[in-house]
Motif scaffolding. Sequence first.
Motif, PDB file in Angstrom:
ATOM      1  N   ALA A   1     -11.871  27.796   0.389  1.00  0.00           N
ATOM      2  CA  ALA A   1     -12.811  28.210  -0.650  1.00  0.00           C
ATOM      3  C   ALA A   1     -12.075  28.828  -1.842  1.00  0.00           C
ATOM      4  CB  ALA A   1     -13.816  29.210  -0.069  1.00  0.00           C
ATOM      5  N   LEU A   2     -11.089  29.667  -1.565  1.00  0.00           N
ATOM      6  CA  LEU A   2     -10.347  30.327  -2.642  1.00  0.00           C
ATOM      7  C   LEU A   2      -9.543  29.323  -3.474  1.00  0.00           C
ATOM      8  CD1 LEU A   2      -9.060  33.531  -0.803  1.00  0.00           C
ATOM      9  CD2 LEU A   2     -10.938  33.357  -2.444  1.00  0.00           C
ATOM     10  N   LEU A   3      -8.917  28.373  -2.810  1.00  0.00           N
ATOM     11  CA  LEU A   3      -8.127  27.363  -3.523  1.00  0.00           C
ATOM     12  C   LEU A   3      -9.014  26.497  -4.408  1.00  0.00           C
ATOM     13  CD1 LEU A   3      -5.622  26.321  -0.701  1.00  0.00           C
ATOM     14  CD2 LEU A   3      -5.060  27.478  -2.853  1.00  0.00           C
ATOM     15  N   ALA A   4     -10.212  26.187  -3.920  1.00  0.00           N
ATOM     16  CA  ALA A   4     -11.137  25.380  -4.713  1.00  0.00           C
ATOM     17  C   ALA A   4     -11.539  26.107  -5.994  1.00  0.00           C
ATOM     18  CB  ALA A   4     -12.376  25.042  -3.882  1.00  0.00           C
ATOM     19  N   ILE A   5     -11.787  27.424  -5.876  1.00  0.00           N
ATOM     20  CA  ILE A   5     -12.162  28.202  -7.067  1.00  0.00           C
ATOM     21  C   ILE A   5     -10.975  28.331  -8.012  1.00  0.00           C
ATOM     22  CG2 ILE A   5     -12.905  30.481  -7.856  1.00  0.00           C
ATOM     23  CD1 ILE A   5     -14.408  30.771  -5.190  1.00  0.00           C
ATOM     24  N   HIS A   6      -9.813  28.646  -7.439  1.00  0.00           N
ATOM     25  CA  HIS A   6      -8.630  28.899  -8.252  1.00  0.00           C
ATOM     26  C   HIS A   6      -8.186  27.651  -9.022  1.00  0.00           C
ATOM     27  CE1 HIS A   6      -5.193  31.152  -9.534  1.00  0.00           C
ATOM     28  NE2 HIS A   6      -4.313  30.393  -8.911  1.00  0.00           N
ATOM     29  N   ARG A   7      -8.494  26.494  -8.479  1.00  0.00           N
ATOM     30  CA  ARG A   7      -8.096  25.237  -9.130  1.00  0.00           C
ATOM     31  C   ARG A   7      -8.835  25.031 -10.444  1.00  0.00           C
ATOM     32  NH1 ARG A   7      -8.503  19.155  -6.407  1.00  0.00           N
ATOM     33  NH2 ARG A   7      -7.709  18.007  -8.218  1.00  0.00           N
ATOM     34  N   PHE A   8     -10.083  25.461 -10.506  1.00  0.00           N
ATOM     35  CA  PHE A   8     -10.892  25.210 -11.698  1.00  0.00           C
ATOM     36  C   PHE A   8     -11.073  26.456 -12.574  1.00  0.00           C
ATOM     37  CE2 PHE A   8     -12.325  22.103  -8.501  1.00  0.00           C
ATOM     38  CZ  PHE A   8     -12.093  20.944  -9.199  1.00  0.00           C
ATOM     39  N   TRP A   9     -10.588  27.600 -12.103  1.00  0.00           N
ATOM     40  CA  TRP A   9     -10.861  28.856 -12.829  1.00  0.00           C
ATOM     41  C   TRP A   9      -9.656  29.766 -12.645  1.00  0.00           C
ATOM     42  CZ3 TRP A   9     -14.444  33.292 -10.865  1.00  0.00           C
ATOM     43  CH2 TRP A   9     -14.658  34.214 -11.890  1.00  0.00           C
ATOM     44  N   ASP A  10      -8.778  29.829 -13.619  1.00  0.00           N
ATOM     45  CA  ASP A  10      -7.536  30.579 -13.480  1.00  0.00           C
ATOM     46  C   ASP A  10      -7.363  31.548 -14.645  1.00  0.00           C
ATOM     47  OD1 ASP A  10      -5.065  31.584 -12.986  1.00  0.00           O
ATOM     48  OD2 ASP A  10      -4.003  29.669 -12.964  1.00  0.00           O
ATOM     49  N   TRP A  11      -7.562  32.847 -14.369  1.00  0.00           N
ATOM     50  CA  TRP A  11      -7.401  33.889 -15.377  1.00  0.00           C
ATOM     51  C   TRP A  11      -6.234  34.811 -15.029  1.00  0.00           C
ATOM     52  CZ3 TRP A  11     -13.071  35.911 -16.526  1.00  0.00           C
ATOM     53  CH2 TRP A  11     -13.757  34.915 -17.223  1.00  0.00           C
ATOM     54  N   THR A  12      -5.200  34.251 -14.412  1.00  0.00           N
ATOM     55  CA  THR A  12      -4.101  35.072 -13.927  1.00  0.00           C
ATOM     56  C   THR A  12      -3.468  35.903 -15.036  1.00  0.00           C
ATOM     57  OG1 THR A  12      -3.616  33.460 -12.196  1.00  0.00           O
ATOM     58  CG2 THR A  12      -1.869  35.024 -12.754  1.00  0.00           C
TER      59      THR A  12
ATOM     60  N   ALA B   1      -7.976  32.438  13.022  1.00  0.00           N
ATOM     61  CA  ALA B   1      -7.186  31.559  12.165  1.00  0.00           C
ATOM     62  C   ALA B   1      -8.054  30.505  11.501  1.00  0.00           C
ATOM     63  CB  ALA B   1      -6.076  30.900  12.984  1.00  0.00           C
ATOM     64  N   VAL B   2      -9.002  29.940  12.257  1.00  0.00           N
ATOM     65  CA  VAL B   2      -9.914  28.942  11.687  1.00  0.00           C
ATOM     66  C   VAL B   2     -10.755  29.573  10.573  1.00  0.00           C
ATOM     67  CG1 VAL B   2     -11.935  27.509  12.170  1.00  0.00           C
ATOM     68  CG2 VAL B   2      -9.994  27.504  13.762  1.00  0.00           C
ATOM     69  N   ALA B   3     -11.266  30.781  10.819  1.00  0.00           N
ATOM     70  CA  ALA B   3     -12.059  31.471   9.798  1.00  0.00           C
ATOM     71  C   ALA B   3     -11.223  31.750   8.549  1.00  0.00           C
ATOM     72  CB  ALA B   3     -12.610  32.775  10.364  1.00  0.00           C
ATOM     73  N   ALA B   4      -9.965  32.134   8.745  1.00  0.00           N
ATOM     74  CA  ALA B   4      -9.090  32.413   7.611  1.00  0.00           C
ATOM     75  C   ALA B   4      -8.772  31.147   6.822  1.00  0.00           C
ATOM     76  CB  ALA B   4      -7.793  33.068   8.103  1.00  0.00           C
ATOM     77  N   LEU B   5      -8.620  30.019   7.504  1.00  0.00           N
ATOM     78  CA  LEU B   5      -8.358  28.759   6.818  1.00  0.00           C
ATOM     79  C   LEU B   5      -9.564  28.314   5.995  1.00  0.00           C
ATOM     80  CD1 LEU B   5      -6.362  26.799   9.549  1.00  0.00           C
ATOM     81  CD2 LEU B   5      -5.483  27.773   7.412  1.00  0.00           C
ATOM     82  N   LEU B   6     -10.762  28.522   6.509  1.00  0.00           N
ATOM     83  CA  LEU B   6     -11.969  28.223   5.736  1.00  0.00           C
ATOM     84  C   LEU B   6     -12.024  29.081   4.474  1.00  0.00           C
ATOM     85  CD1 LEU B   6     -14.579  27.933   8.637  1.00  0.00           C
ATOM     86  CD2 LEU B   6     -13.665  26.062   7.232  1.00  0.00           C
ATOM     87  N   MET B   7     -11.656  30.347   4.627  1.00  0.00           N
ATOM     88  CA  MET B   7     -11.600  31.242   3.477  1.00  0.00           C
ATOM     89  C   MET B   7     -10.584  30.729   2.454  1.00  0.00           C
ATOM     90  SD  MET B   7     -10.203  35.176   3.417  1.00  0.00           S
ATOM     91  CE  MET B   7      -8.510  34.580   3.620  1.00  0.00           C
ATOM     92  N   ALA B   8      -9.409  30.300   2.928  1.00  0.00           N
ATOM     93  CA  ALA B   8      -8.367  29.803   2.032  1.00  0.00           C
ATOM     94  C   ALA B   8      -8.842  28.574   1.265  1.00  0.00           C
ATOM     95  CB  ALA B   8      -7.107  29.478   2.827  1.00  0.00           C
TER      96      ALA B   8
END
Length: 549
Positions: free
Chosen positions: A485-496, A476-483
């Motif tokens: 990182a993903l949220l940080a990228i998605h906040r500044f770079w969104d090509w949905t 769970a801790v590893a998955a939260l670290l992954m989350a």
Amino acid sequence: MSNGPLPPETSQDPLNALAEEDTVETAAPKMVGRAGMVGLVTLLSRFFGLARDSAIAYVLGTRASADAFYVAFRIPNLLRRLLAEGNLTMSFVPVFTESLKRSKQEAKDVVDITFSLLLILLSIVTVAGVLGAAFFVRMTALGFTEDPEKFELTVLLTRITFPYIFLVSLGALAMGILNARKRFFAPAFSPVLLNVGIILGAVLLSRHFATPSIGIAWGVIVGGVLQLLIQIPRLIKEGFFPRLNFNWRHPGVKKIAKLMLPSIYGSAVYQINLLAITFMASYLPTGAVSYLWYADRVIEFPLGVFAISLATVVLPTLSEHAADRDFFKMKAAFRRALSTVWLVNIPAAVGLAVLAEPIISVLFYRGGFTQESTRLTAQTLQCFALGLPFVSATRITTSAFYAVQNAKKPVIAANVAVVVNILAGLALIGPLQHRGLALGVSLGSVANLLVQMWQYRKEVGPLALRKMAGSVAKMAVAALLMAAALLAIHRFWDWTFAPFLERLLYLTALIGTGALVYALAVLVLKPEGAQELLARFRRRRLRGRNSGA
């Protein structure tokens, strides 16, 4: 087999236990390796499944005809889980394995008699389904009666797709035989052909009907035929191609029936929960059923690739240990299966929740599937994702119960889960609409797992869950670290909603980044499931060096 709690681990001699632990350590990689092979084939099937859903989304979008098709297909799909893969296969494998240990002829008799009974039962069910399609649609989506055209189309599609249950149930018997013989490729590959049939229905057959969903419904039948035919050559080679035999008093067949009858919906509780929310969603605005369907299809991807694959592989192993009364090895295999499936599906759940919109956009945003469809389906996916670790674990616990030929305990858990799901859905449908229904399914899955784990501990004794809980916390801790990182990228770079190639590259980059962060965190934290996979990787490297020496 089981009439009470099984002998506890503490009754074993410590030296024997140590020796057995070594045996388990060396046997576990085989189980993981087989699960990996099945997982790769299932991954291929899921890719075709996503291509299938993408083709349907392109042709139908989230219009009324899409809702009609998904309700119509859900009825035989539920029966498939009840009478076939979710029930027959799991009931059949332990009894077949036990009979095979005595003689191949006895095992062949079990196959023949089961086939003969199934042939009669499926014929009755199929005829009843075609004739009573209107009744089934009312039971499944009563709200459709408010739109007569939508209701009549759903009834027609149900009549076309219902014979699929006949085909897929016979395929499930073949799957059970081959899985028990530890021949996993053909059964795992057969769903690919179902998806191929439906894709042909969407791309080719739909053009020949004024209502395209009718062509897609006929594609279901084409896929069902292909799904059955691919397994026949392997059955013949194994010497278990079934013949008619009506000796219904055979003790093995009685055992199968004893396992099946109390678990008609126990092993398919997740599908029953989906059926319940489909009923409730039929009263929501048009599109709600489709949002739930598309989000569920995405959840089925990680669930099928590893959880179902591992449960498929672990059932014969658990059944062998139970038949030998070797409960120490059985519980060790059970714990390892749980740890391994959580290692994959905890980060999968977090990733699906964080990347819901980019995932739905890449898979479905085209043709009749709009930005609004993407947004609402992504919200549904996030609610389903919360339950993924619990659903995946119940695949393993259900297999564990069937291995000791106890189908009654999962039914207790199923009863609790269905009640929780329905009550949660009714409470949440007002404020959250379709999202509340998906969240209700997740809450039902949590209840299902908790009750099953409690019952299984009572059945077989201590499971050493405290150590497993520590490993789960690390995952769970590893998955939260992954989350993060993903949220940080998605906040500044969104090509949905960028052009398809750009959003595909965007999603690929996000998944790659997330996988890398999670893998590095797992290497540092070293949860139990990761140690097993790393050990297997090291053994392969060592064998490669030795062979090259």
